[in-house]
Design a protein around this motif. Sequence first.
Motif, PDB file in Angstrom:
ATOM      1  N   ALA A  17       0.495  -1.197   0.044  1.00  0.00           N
ATOM      2  CA  ALA A  17       0.110   0.032  -0.150  1.00  0.00           C
ATOM      3  C   ALA A  17       0.852   1.288  -0.323  1.00  0.00           C
ATOM      4  O   ALA A  17       0.570   2.589  -0.859  1.00  0.00           O
ATOM      5  CB  ALA A  17      -1.260  -0.404   1.186  1.00  0.00           C
ATOM      6  N   VAL A  18       2.282   1.389   0.772  1.00  0.00           N
ATOM      7  CA  VAL A  18       2.726   2.539   0.613  1.00  0.00           C
ATOM      8  C   VAL A  18       3.224   2.048  -0.669  1.00  0.00           C
ATOM      9  O   VAL A  18       3.430   3.582  -0.805  1.00  0.00           O
ATOM     10  CB  VAL A  18       3.462   2.010   2.278  1.00  0.00           C
ATOM     11  CG1 VAL A  18       4.770   3.646   2.416  1.00  0.00           C
ATOM     12  CG2 VAL A  18       3.079   2.390   3.523  1.00  0.00           C
ATOM     13  N   LEU A  19       3.658   1.882  -0.954  1.00  0.00           N
ATOM     14  CA  LEU A  19       4.888   2.200  -1.796  1.00  0.00           C
ATOM     15  C   LEU A  19       3.753   2.090  -3.070  1.00  0.00           C
ATOM     16  O   LEU A  19       4.529   2.811  -4.568  1.00  0.00           O
ATOM     17  CB  LEU A  19       5.823   0.465  -2.941  1.00  0.00           C
ATOM     18  CG  LEU A  19       6.800  -0.285  -2.173  1.00  0.00           C
ATOM     19  CD1 LEU A  19       7.333  -1.455  -2.559  1.00  0.00           C
ATOM     20  CD2 LEU A  19       7.514   0.856  -2.411  1.00  0.00           C
ATOM     21  N   LEU A  20       2.752   2.190  -3.281  1.00  0.00           N
ATOM     22  CA  LEU A  20       2.065   2.065  -4.632  1.00  0.00           C
ATOM     23  C   LEU A  20       1.306   3.139  -3.908  1.00  0.00           C
ATOM     24  O   LEU A  20       0.616   3.595  -5.089  1.00  0.00           O
ATOM     25  CB  LEU A  20       0.843   1.495  -4.561  1.00  0.00           C
ATOM     26  CG  LEU A  20       1.058  -0.147  -5.231  1.00  0.00           C
ATOM     27  CD1 LEU A  20       0.508  -0.922  -5.853  1.00  0.00           C
ATOM     28  CD2 LEU A  20       2.361  -0.194  -6.508  1.00  0.00           C
ATOM     29  N   THR A  21       1.308   3.717  -3.578  1.00  0.00           N
ATOM     30  CA  THR A  21       1.027   4.706  -3.092  1.00  0.00           C
ATOM     31  C   THR A  21       1.317   6.374  -3.138  1.00  0.00           C
ATOM     32  O   THR A  21       1.209   7.691  -3.654  1.00  0.00           O
ATOM     33  CB  THR A  21       0.132   5.244  -1.179  1.00  0.00           C
ATOM     34  OG1 THR A  21      -0.596   4.462  -0.994  1.00  0.00           O
ATOM     35  CG2 THR A  21      -0.408   6.583  -1.069  1.00  0.00           C
ATOM     36  N   VAL A  22       3.555   5.763  -2.923  1.00  0.00           N
ATOM     37  CA  VAL A  22       4.498   6.787  -2.860  1.00  0.00           C
ATOM     38  C   VAL A  22       4.892   7.156  -3.958  1.00  0.00           C
ATOM     39  O   VAL A  22       4.942   8.345  -5.004  1.00  0.00           O
ATOM     40  CB  VAL A  22       5.519   6.189  -1.806  1.00  0.00           C
ATOM     41  CG1 VAL A  22       6.633   7.546  -1.882  1.00  0.00           C
ATOM     42  CG2 VAL A  22       4.409   6.743  -0.459  1.00  0.00           C
ATOM     43  N   LEU A  23       4.885   6.107  -4.734  1.00  0.00           N
ATOM     44  CA  LEU A  23       5.466   5.436  -6.178  1.00  0.00           C
ATOM     45  C   LEU A  23       5.084   6.726  -6.957  1.00  0.00           C
ATOM     46  O   LEU A  23       5.246   7.083  -7.368  1.00  0.00           O
ATOM     47  CB  LEU A  23       5.724   4.332  -6.156  1.00  0.00           C
ATOM     48  CG  LEU A  23       7.055   3.768  -7.053  1.00  0.00           C
ATOM     49  CD1 LEU A  23       7.828   3.760  -6.160  1.00  0.00           C
ATOM     50  CD2 LEU A  23       6.843   2.772  -7.336  1.00  0.00           C
ATOM     51  N   PRO A  24       3.645   6.795  -7.257  1.00  0.00           N
ATOM     52  CA  PRO A  24       3.032   7.485  -8.274  1.00  0.00           C
ATOM     53  C   PRO A  24       3.813   9.043  -7.829  1.00  0.00           C
ATOM     54  O   PRO A  24       4.289  10.016  -8.782  1.00  0.00           O
ATOM     55  CB  PRO A  24       1.313   7.457  -8.302  1.00  0.00           C
ATOM     56  CG  PRO A  24       1.640   6.075  -7.570  1.00  0.00           C
ATOM     57  CD  PRO A  24       2.751   5.912  -6.811  1.00  0.00           C
ATOM     58  N   GLU A  25       3.547   8.953  -7.141  1.00  0.00           N
ATOM     59  CA  GLU A  25       3.846  10.700  -6.726  1.00  0.00           C
ATOM     60  C   GLU A  25       5.061  10.800  -7.004  1.00  0.00           C
ATOM     61  O   GLU A  25       5.633  11.746  -7.716  1.00  0.00           O
ATOM     62  CB  GLU A  25       3.347  10.455  -5.131  1.00  0.00           C
ATOM     63  CG  GLU A  25       2.000  10.534  -4.798  1.00  0.00           C
ATOM     64  CD  GLU A  25       1.279  12.090  -5.168  1.00  0.00           C
ATOM     65  OE1 GLU A  25       1.948  13.064  -5.910  1.00  0.00           O
ATOM     66  OE2 GLU A  25       0.432  11.463  -5.566  1.00  0.00           O
ATOM     67  N   ALA A  26       6.199   9.841  -6.701  1.00  0.00           N
ATOM     68  CA  ALA A  26       7.655   9.913  -7.550  1.00  0.00           C
ATOM     69  C   ALA A  26       7.432  10.080  -8.259  1.00  0.00           C
ATOM     70  O   ALA A  26       8.945  10.692  -9.290  1.00  0.00           O
ATOM     71  CB  ALA A  26       8.515   9.238  -6.076  1.00  0.00           C
ATOM     72  N   LEU A  27       6.451   9.702  -9.555  1.00  0.00           N
ATOM     73  CA  LEU A  27       6.603   9.474 -10.507  1.00  0.00           C
ATOM     74  C   LEU A  27       6.720  10.732 -11.346  1.00  0.00           C
ATOM     75  O   LEU A  27       7.090  10.808 -12.455  1.00  0.00           O
ATOM     76  CB  LEU A  27       6.053   8.346 -11.194  1.00  0.00           C
ATOM     77  CG  LEU A  27       6.155   7.112 -11.061  1.00  0.00           C
ATOM     78  CD1 LEU A  27       4.860   5.836 -12.360  1.00  0.00           C
ATOM     79  CD2 LEU A  27       7.617   7.013 -11.710  1.00  0.00           C
ATOM     80  N   ARG A  28       5.945  11.799 -10.787  1.00  0.00           N
ATOM     81  CA  ARG A  28       5.792  13.159 -11.210  1.00  0.00           C
ATOM     82  C   ARG A  28       7.146  13.757 -11.189  1.00  0.00           C
ATOM     83  O   ARG A  28       6.600  14.395 -12.109  1.00  0.00           O
ATOM     84  CB  ARG A  28       4.808  13.562  -9.972  1.00  0.00           C
ATOM     85  CG  ARG A  28       3.504  13.185 -10.111  1.00  0.00           C
ATOM     86  CD  ARG A  28       2.505  14.272  -9.067  1.00  0.00           C
ATOM     87  NE  ARG A  28       1.056  13.617  -8.512  1.00  0.00           N
ATOM     88  CZ  ARG A  28       0.273  12.596  -9.234  1.00  0.00           C
ATOM     89  NH1 ARG A  28       0.306  13.695 -10.867  1.00  0.00           N
ATOM     90  NH2 ARG A  28      -0.712  12.382  -8.467  1.00  0.00           N
ATOM     91  N   TYR A  29       7.983  13.000 -10.333  1.00  0.00           N
ATOM     92  CA  TYR A  29       9.447  14.087 -11.007  1.00  0.00           C
ATOM     93  C   TYR A  29      10.302  13.899 -12.405  1.00  0.00           C
ATOM     94  O   TYR A  29      10.680  14.676 -12.770  1.00  0.00           O
ATOM     95  CB  TYR A  29      10.036  13.860  -9.893  1.00  0.00           C
ATOM     96  CG  TYR A  29       9.851  14.025  -8.391  1.00  0.00           C
ATOM     97  CD1 TYR A  29       9.806  15.153  -8.770  1.00  0.00           C
ATOM     98  CD2 TYR A  29       9.629  13.213  -7.108  1.00  0.00           C
ATOM     99  CE1 TYR A  29       9.383  15.977  -6.973  1.00  0.00           C
ATOM    100  CE2 TYR A  29       9.441  13.733  -6.069  1.00  0.00           C
ATOM    101  CZ  TYR A  29       8.848  15.459  -5.999  1.00  0.00           C
ATOM    102  OH  TYR A  29       8.858  15.971  -5.060  1.00  0.00           O
ATOM    103  N   LEU A  30       9.350  12.525 -12.883  1.00  0.00           N
ATOM    104  CA  LEU A  30       9.522  11.911 -14.364  1.00  0.00           C
ATOM    105  C   LEU A  30       9.436  12.816 -15.076  1.00  0.00           C
ATOM    106  O   LEU A  30      10.393  13.228 -15.993  1.00  0.00           O
ATOM    107  CB  LEU A  30       9.072  10.377 -14.306  1.00  0.00           C
ATOM    108  CG  LEU A  30       9.120   9.788 -14.133  1.00  0.00           C
ATOM    109  CD1 LEU A  30       9.113   8.225 -15.002  1.00  0.00           C
ATOM    110  CD2 LEU A  30      10.838   9.125 -14.726  1.00  0.00           C
ATOM    111  N   GLY A  31       7.997  13.650 -15.246  1.00  0.00           N
ATOM    112  CA  GLY A  31       7.826  14.987 -15.461  1.00  0.00           C
ATOM    113  C   GLY A  31       8.814  16.047 -15.816  1.00  0.00           C
ATOM    114  O   GLY A  31       9.173  16.739 -16.678  1.00  0.00           O
ATOM    115  N   ALA A  32       9.522  15.680 -14.550  1.00  0.00           N
ATOM    116  CA  ALA A  32      10.248  17.144 -14.361  1.00  0.00           C
ATOM    117  C   ALA A  32      11.577  17.653 -15.131  1.00  0.00           C
ATOM    118  O   ALA A  32      12.386  17.618 -15.236  1.00  0.00           O
ATOM    119  CB  ALA A  32      10.454  17.521 -13.030  1.00  0.00           C
TER     120      ALA A  32
END
Lengths: 255, 370, 309
Positions: free
Chosen positions: B290-305
Amino acid sequence: MTTLLTVENVTKRFGGLSALEAVSLTVNAGEVYGLIGPNGAGKTTLFNCMTGLYTVSAGVIRLDGVPIHNRKPHQIVGRGFARTFQNIRLFANMTALENVMVGRHARTRTGVLGAVLHSRRCLAEERDSRQRAKSLMAFVGLKDRSRSLAGHLSYGDQRRLEIARALATEPRLLALDEPVAGMNPNERREMSELFRKLRDAGITLLLIEHDVKLVMGVCDRVAVLDYGKKIAEGVPDEVRRNPAVIEAYLGGAVS
Amino acid sequence: MRSVPDWLRRHPGLAFGLLAVLLAVLPFIVSIGLGRGWVRVLDFALLYAILALGLNIVVGYAGLLDLGYIAFYALGAYLFAWLSSPQFGLHLPFWLVLPSGALLAGGFGVLLGAPTLRLRGDYLAIVTLGFGEIVRIFMNNLDAPVNITNGPQGINLIDPISIGGFSLGARHTILGVHVFPPTFYYYLFLFFTLFTILVAMRLQDSRIGRAWAAIREDEVAAAAMGIDTRNIKLLAFAMGASFGGLAGGLFAAFQGFISPESFNLMESVMILCMIVLGGMGNIPGVILGAVLLTVLPEALRYLGAWQRAALGHVVVDPNDLRMLLFGLAMVAMMLYRPAGLLPSRQRRREFRAEDGAAEQEAASLYDAKA
Amino acid sequence: MDIFVQQLINGLVLGSIYALVALGYTMVYGILELINFAHGEVTMVGAMSALAVIGALLGAYPQAPALLVLPAGVLAAIMVCMALGYVIERVAYRPLRRAPRLAPLITAIGVSIVLQNAAMLIWGRSYISFPAILPHGSHPILGAVITDLQIVIVTLSVLIMLGLTLLVERTRLGRAMRATAQSREVAELMGVNVNTVISATFIIGSALAAIAGVMVSAYYGLGHYYMGFMLGLKAFSAAVLGGIGNLAGAMLGGLLLGVIEALGAGYIGDLTGGFLGSNYQDVFAFMVLILVLVFRPSGLLGERVAQRA
């Protein structure tokens, strides 16, 4: 002698095929009753009808006079009728002790609330289940195997464990489906011992077996099934001399 | 959990204390270290942990695949919104509304499960999926002729949770420090997460948990051992649904706004992914998932940057890539690590003993006479 | 205009498309006892690739005749989907054939997510409209209207279903498929290459899905990366309604579901006194699914599930 189980004219059809045809028999309390017959005679089908895995197509099965043939498996277990399986159906990935403790399910009552709050009854039941499971394992000769995975036990030990698990449901009647299949003579002797111990403990035994010699040795009475019909019933010596039985087993080659 | 160092293993009390302190100060560490927005992410991680633990009772313990789990979450959320928002002018207290949501969801779980649980597992998956869609379609359309759900616009201005006059939805100054709503909700969600863990653990170790494990392994044998397989499956279904309803209520209060969009199939799938990824049936594994799949998408936002920094423009929208990666991860997990990152002992064995399992499943249908 | 007849026609058209997709589900289920969850997405890929090819052809040759462009698009869709079906089975299902039942279902969900999002990356988030090269005549019939496109869809579906029936009943491959469905082990012992049969099943099912995908996008005039999801669910419901694993059942179930949906959407307003409207159309498929599973889990034409203990 009181009657424990009666089977009256039980018929089981699969599609057009009759696996059992009007089979009747009675098992008395306290005896060891053998059910023999060639492969495909319908022995396991009868077991499945008795224990609620199959619905019967016709006929009545009573336990202590109460009809059980349209009850569900767990209700029949609740009435004191447990079984084992021909092809061993343990919960292979649970430990041996856990397997036996599953057998306590029908005799325990703890609900969700009790389990979550660790109510006094819950803890007492849990302790009691564990205790009984351990002593049952000792009873069948698996004293120090509690922590082993059921699937890792040897074949013979798995058969014993299945019996312990069935015993945990506190049956009055225990049906064993080919309990010594695939065992060597030594193990067979030990199992016969166990059957006697069970009878002495007051449990009525219903035994499906291929090994005629073993059946004749331990059973008080025997019924013979052939092509879904009962062709003989009586004490072992009688049945052994019955021409229909000899015919069924030897195909009439010797007469 | 082999990764726990030995010295911690020898002093469980110390480990527990450290963990408690860490959990207590986590929102402050996170908001200082990563920014205040991340406390919200933390809250969602806890909310998803509750959901995943609830679904884990159904899927992990009892082995029933429920693909419409989000519907129970939706029911809890909508009930909360109906009973404490201007929608109907009701503003009941949360301690009444949250349990009602859990109860409503559990009730629907029973209604849906009773007729369907005697079916084979994969049928159940599709029926639950259909149920999830039905609930969403109703939520989407029940704004006319009588406005119940306010349709696709959703329900707004839901009351925040307030405990003894202390509103979790407002900013407070405590000891001279500004503390924001996400931090308050963090503690509330943490409480409910711990509650869920306790319930799940105790159930797992009870006769009920053993019965679930037994029917998962061999339903016929379980029935022959005196387990009322249908009722015990129904119980798992209802328990899971209740936690879904509870989490839904928490979600509604936290967000202050809900709409059908939050309750689509992908959410159900996502929660399932958390369980699969973390380790079906194993509480620490499910929480990790649960923690991984909630945090990971947020972290993936950095991919755009990063793309903008490296290439001058965004080539692939990370939001689009996110689900694709999840899908690939699901397939890869099943192929290479089917028992999950932190598998439970029993599950690991089940996946290792693959051969037997398939045959057992095939034989798990006995004369259905109900 | 006669609403009943009109909805009946619409239902039959929609139903014949459902039937084509349902066949894919039922064939795979018959052989592997697996719900190929990704099948709906294969349909979507079929529609989208046909749209892409047709769009590209019309872009290059604006005057190209529809009779050339359309088949080219359909053919491309079929090729793409056949390859896709083969790959899905090889990658996501075959390695898990002996795993617990939950495992392939989860990979199947994973594959659908991948396909959906890959399609979104390739073709974008917006709806793609079908170029105006379709026949657009219409004919009055029994107080209702039937369009040329509807006639084409129904005729083509019937032909394909006939072809599939012949394939399964009359050919070597068909016999091998039926044998494998009966018992994989025995078929293998009898010299059937089970892996080939399974691959063939996926390939054929995917080809049908491709055609159905093109039909749907032509019928509604749209293609979208999300179109496969609902279609797949409904087609699966149709397969269950007819009796999963049974080819005739899938056809019957598809048609029936289409009609139920169309009539339901047409009359739900009257039935509920205006409380529910036609926007509940999608609910019918699931209602039917749940009711069938509750009251007749073997479906209309399915056999009673064998007793095993």
